[in-house]
Design an enzyme around this catalytic site. Structure first.
Site: not given
Length: 340
Positions: A140, A220
């Protein structure tokens, strides 16, 4: 129709399954689980045939009210492509089976680049994936970095990238993981693994990365600084972001200044599982220092941004769609996905 199997119906696998099922040129022929779980019930409710790794556990599934279609090996014999979404380190153990059956396989970023020798990002190297038997979709974080770095490199040339990953501690459902009350250096040393992983897709990019883990589950956050060869300006960078189908801008007018608010925004927009498939770049953070350093913050939804990349990887490996733009457009349209 491209027949797709999902080996590992978990955080990524279940999302890829739904994305594949939505495509006009693909179908799910089966998904796999190792033990009865809530996700196994979800697979059954979706109508996905459920296969299991250990056929000896079939009575456990049936006792729980979950129908079993057969073994994983039986599932693979019906597939054109298998998306291996098993936990990191497990995929490498599955490769001999895929080789024996001659099935194409897509691995996730939890596996190492040498397993396939080719790491994939739709926007960067789609054409190089055409016809391959084994492909690795990068993680990711690497997916998010590759998208923004590539678009800046194409326009201005990239001299150097410095990026810090402020990483979520766990996915929302991973109740046994931490930290609960700490900021963890992961790793303590610089660089982190993210820079070399970017180079597995964009080998000419000079990049240094660092990473921290913080006690949150939503997404994140990246602090990105890109030094350019040619002179850049803020308006030009914003235009590049707006022109990319998987780069989104978090507008100041939304009032969003956190990952929690961004996740709720996706939920309110009606996104499947409140997923952010695109990079969430905060518009106010985009700046250009001294004409040659592009700076920005971007949110990366760890459960979601690789999902659309897996779909494009399937199409590339089969080889009927030859260019990235066409595949990306098909994938996004099928999901009703327009970048914010």
């Amino acid at each position: 129709m491209i027949k797709v199997a999902i080996n590992g119906y978990g955080t990524i696998g279940k999302r890829v399954a739904d994305a594949v099922a939505a495509q006009p040129d693909m179908e799910i022929i089966g998904v796999s689980k190792t033990s009865p779980s809530a996700e196994a019930f979800v697979a059954q409710s979706r109508g996905y045939p459920l296969y299991i790794a250990d056929i000896g556990r079939k009575p456990d599934f049936e006792k729980a009210g979950i129908r079993v279609a057969g073994s994983v090996e039986e599932m693979l014999t019906k597939a054109d492509v298998v998306v291996d979404a098993t936990p990191g380190g497990v995929g490498v153990k599955n490769k001999p089976l895929y080789e024996k059956l001659g099935v194409r396989a897509i691995y996730q970023g939890g596996e190492k680049h040498p397993l396939t020798g080719f790491s994939f990002n739709s926007s960067c190297n789609y054409a190089e994936a055409i016809g391959r038997q084994f492909v690795r979709v990068v993680s990711c974080n690497t997916t998010g970095l590759c998208r923004i770095i590539h678009v800046i490199d194409t326009a201005y040339g990239v001299k150097k990238v410095r990026a810090t990953m402020i990483r979520r501690a766990s996915d929302p459902g991973e109740i046994k993981r931490g930290p609960v009350d700490a900021i963890v250096l992961d790793p303590v040393t610089v660089p982190s693994h993210h820079g070399p992983d970017v180079q597995s897709v964009l080998p000419k990019i000079a990049i240094t990365t660092a990473a921290l883990i913080v006690p949150t589950t939503f997404m994140h956050m990246h602090v990105v600084m890109i030094e350019t060869e040619k002179e850049a300006d803020r308006e030009g960078v914003l235009a590049l972001i707006e022109g990319h189908s998987r780069l989104g801008l978090v507008r100041p007018a939304t009032g969003i200044t956190s990952t929690a608010q961004l996740k709720e925004y996706m939920q309110d927009l009606g996104r499947s599982r409140a997923d952010l498939w695109e990079n969430g770049i905060f518009e106010d953070s985009v700046s250009v220092v001294d004409g040659h350093e592009v700076c920005l913050y971007q949110a990366i939804h760890q459960e979601a941004d690789v999902v659309v990349e897996n779909v494009d990887a399937i199409r590339a490996m089969i080889g009927e769609v030859k260019d990235a733009e066409t595949s990306i457009a098909i994938t996004n349209k099928a999901l009703g996905f327009t970048a914010i």
